[in-house]
Design an enzyme around this catalytic site. Structure first.
Site, PDB file in Angstrom:
ATOM      1  N   PRO A   1       0.796  -1.225   0.000  1.00 27.05           N
ATOM      2  CA  PRO A   1       0.000   0.000   0.000  1.00 27.05           C
ATOM      3  C   PRO A   1       0.830   1.279   0.000  1.00 27.05           C
ATOM      4  CG  PRO A   1      -0.134  -1.117   2.127  1.00 27.05           C
ATOM      5  CD  PRO A   1       0.524  -2.061   1.172  1.00 27.05           C
ATOM      6  N   ASN A   2       0.340   2.226  -0.788  1.00 24.83           N
ATOM      7  CA  ASN A   2       0.889   3.589  -0.900  1.00 24.83           C
ATOM      8  C   ASN A   2       2.213   3.667  -1.648  1.00 24.83           C
ATOM      9  OD1 ASN A   2      -1.285   4.796   0.640  1.00 24.83           O
ATOM     10  ND2 ASN A   2      -0.415   3.722   2.389  1.00 24.83           N
TER      11      ASN A   2
ATOM     12  N   ARG B   1       4.822  10.822  -2.513  1.00 30.84           N
ATOM     13  CA  ARG B   1       4.540  10.591  -1.109  1.00 30.84           C
ATOM     14  C   ARG B   1       5.771  10.893  -0.239  1.00 30.84           C
ATOM     15  NH1 ARG B   1       4.600   4.478   1.306  1.00 30.84           N
ATOM     16  NH2 ARG B   1       3.874   5.031   3.384  1.00 30.84           N
TER      17      ARG B   1
ATOM     18  N   TYR C   1      10.954   8.965   1.337  1.00 29.05           N
ATOM     19  CA  TYR C   1      10.978   7.928   0.306  1.00 29.05           C
ATOM     20  C   TYR C   1      11.656   8.372  -0.994  1.00 29.05           C
ATOM     21  CZ  TYR C   1       7.700   5.733   3.512  1.00 29.05           C
ATOM     22  OH  TYR C   1       7.123   5.188   4.625  1.00 29.05           O
TER      23      TYR C   1
ATOM     24  N   ASN D   1       7.993  -5.567  -0.568  1.00 30.84           N
ATOM     25  CA  ASN D   1       7.849  -4.416   0.322  1.00 30.84           C
ATOM     26  C   ASN D   1       6.353  -4.332   0.636  1.00 30.84           C
ATOM     27  OD1 ASN D   1       7.662  -2.039   1.690  1.00 30.84           O
ATOM     28  ND2 ASN D   1       8.954  -0.872   0.296  1.00 30.84           N
TER      29      ASN D   1
ATOM     30  N   ALA E   1       2.994  -0.763   5.098  1.00 31.73           N
ATOM     31  CA  ALA E   1       2.519  -0.823   6.480  1.00 31.73           C
ATOM     32  C   ALA E   1       2.005  -2.208   6.863  1.00 31.73           C
ATOM     33  CB  ALA E   1       1.429   0.224   6.695  1.00 31.73           C
TER      34      ALA E   1
ATOM     35  N   HIS F   1       3.949  -4.443   9.213  1.00 24.79           N
ATOM     36  CA  HIS F   1       3.866  -4.280  10.668  1.00 24.79           C
ATOM     37  C   HIS F   1       2.629  -4.923  11.276  1.00 24.79           C
ATOM     38  CE1 HIS F   1       7.035  -1.511   9.729  1.00 24.79           C
ATOM     39  NE2 HIS F   1       6.229  -0.687   9.110  1.00 24.79           N
TER      40      HIS F   1
ATOM     41  N   ASP G   1       1.544 -15.686   6.842  1.00 30.10           N
ATOM     42  CA  ASP G   1       1.084 -17.056   6.549  1.00 30.10           C
ATOM     43  C   ASP G   1       1.228 -17.380   5.064  1.00 30.10           C
ATOM     44  OD1 ASP G   1       0.498 -17.565   9.181  1.00 30.10           O
ATOM     45  OD2 ASP G   1      -1.673 -17.259   8.985  1.00 30.10           O
TER      46      ASP G   1
ATOM     47  N   GLU H   1      12.374  -9.514   2.389  1.00 31.60           N
ATOM     48  CA  GLU H   1      11.615  -8.353   2.852  1.00 31.60           C
ATOM     49  C   GLU H   1      12.437  -7.094   2.593  1.00 31.60           C
ATOM     50  OE1 GLU H   1      10.617  -8.470   7.031  1.00 31.60           O
ATOM     51  OE2 GLU H   1       9.761  -6.444   6.987  1.00 31.60           O
TER      52      GLU H   1
ATOM     53  N   HIS I   1      12.460  -2.679   2.779  1.00 30.69           N
ATOM     54  CA  HIS I   1      11.882  -1.371   3.109  1.00 30.69           C
ATOM     55  C   HIS I   1      12.815  -0.302   2.566  1.00 30.69           C
ATOM     56  CE1 HIS I   1       8.794  -3.070   5.662  1.00 30.69           C
ATOM     57  NE2 HIS I   1       9.727  -3.886   6.120  1.00 30.69           N
TER      58      HIS I   1
ATOM     59  N   SER J   1      12.869   2.908   3.599  1.00 33.03           N
ATOM     60  CA  SER J   1      13.361   3.724   4.716  1.00 33.03           C
ATOM     61  C   SER J   1      13.971   2.830   5.798  1.00 33.03           C
ATOM     62  CB  SER J   1      12.210   4.551   5.300  1.00 33.03           C
ATOM     63  OG  SER J   1      11.218   3.705   5.839  1.00 33.03           O
TER      64      SER J   1
ATOM     65  N   ARG K   1      12.618   5.047  12.762  1.00 35.49           N
ATOM     66  CA  ARG K   1      11.370   5.817  12.661  1.00 35.49           C
ATOM     67  C   ARG K   1      10.463   5.519  13.867  1.00 35.49           C
ATOM     68  NH1 ARG K   1       8.917   5.129   6.909  1.00 35.49           N
ATOM     69  NH2 ARG K   1       7.684   6.896   7.676  1.00 35.49           N
TER      70      ARG K   1
ATOM     71  N   ARG L   1       6.734   1.132  13.769  1.00 40.18           N
ATOM     72  CA  ARG L   1       7.348   0.547  12.570  1.00 40.18           C
ATOM     73  C   ARG L   1       8.508  -0.385  12.907  1.00 40.18           C
ATOM     74  NH1 ARG L   1       5.138   3.759   8.405  1.00 40.18           N
ATOM     75  NH2 ARG L   1       4.658   5.841   9.190  1.00 40.18           N
TER      76      ARG L   1
HETATM   77  C1  DQA Z   1       8.004   1.142   4.094  1.00 36.90           C
HETATM   78  C2  DQA Z   1       8.042   1.406   5.602  1.00 36.90           C
HETATM   79  C3  DQA Z   1       6.679   1.211   6.226  1.00 36.90           C
HETATM   80  O1  DQA Z   1       6.728   1.476   7.612  1.00 36.90           O
HETATM   81  C4  DQA Z   1       5.672   2.140   5.586  1.00 36.90           C
HETATM   82  O2  DQA Z   1       4.386   1.901   6.106  1.00 36.90           O
HETATM   83  C5  DQA Z   1       5.677   2.077   4.107  1.00 36.90           C
HETATM   84  C6  DQA Z   1       6.955   1.989   3.414  1.00 36.90           C
HETATM   85  C7  DQA Z   1       9.364   1.449   3.439  1.00 36.90           C
HETATM   86  O3  DQA Z   1       9.562   1.008   2.335  1.00 36.90           O
HETATM   87  O4  DQA Z   1      10.190   2.154   4.020  1.00 36.90           O
HETATM   88  O5  DQA Z   1       4.640   2.179   3.455  1.00 36.90           O
HETATM   89  O6  DQA Z   1       7.729  -0.227   3.875  1.00 36.90           O
END
Ligand code: DQA
Length: 140
Positions: free
Chosen positions: A9-10, A17, A22, A71, A74, A77, A84, A95, A97, A99, A104, A108
């Site tokens: 998401p996002n 954003r 980012y 990635n 959120a 978390h 699963d 995995e 990320h 950031s 942070r 997170r």
């Molecule tokens: C993220 C870090 C997450 O905490 C956040 O909710 C994101 C982006 C990152 O790529 O740094 O949406 O996964």
């Protein structure tokens, strides 16, 4: 070698954003450069804001790709369901990320999905994805 990138998401709003966190680059441009860097590697891309769609994609690709770079945004978390799904497949998952999440907000700091993954790369901006490709190439 066939790798699947899954963004949660996002992450469709990268470049727009919170650029101070980012960065200012959109993912599409970055993906072009990543594909150019690894011409012998097929890199498929999927993004969704929906938890169920991410799980469906993990199940769909989780038995025939050589690696998944995830990635989960959120959902990393919060989502036992994504953990699963990762545990249900045979393809190794890295995995990622963008950031440096441990620097942070406290909410997170914990990832629900890490125990299902072969490793975690975080904090290197978009270059985190390239480092994840390198990691997958080196476990083959
Ligand atoms: C993220 C870090 C997450 O905490 C956040 O909710 C994101 C982006 C990152 O790529 O740094 O949406 O996964």
């Amino acid at each position: 070698m066939r790798i699947q990138i899954i963004n949660g998401p996002n992450l469709n709003l990268l470049g727009i954003r919170e650029p101070e966190i980012y960065g200012k680059k959109g993912f599409d441009d970055y993906l072009h450069r990543l594909r150019d860097l690894y011409p012998n590697c097929r890199i498929d891309y999927f993004q969704s804001n929906s938890e169920g769609a991410i799980i469906d994609k993990i199940q769909e690709v989780g038995f025939d790709r050589d690696g998944i770079i995830l990635n989960a945004g959120a959902y990393a978390h919060t989502s036992i369901a994504i953990l699963d799904a990762i545990r249900s497949i045979s393809t190794p998952v890295v995995e990622v990320h963008i950031s440096n999440v441990p620097r942070r907000e406290e909410f997170r700091h914990h990832s629900m999905i890490s125990t299902g993954c072969i490793g975690i790369i975080l904090g290197f901006g978009l270059d985190s994805y390239r480092l994840a490709v390198e990691a997958l190439l080196n476990i083959k």
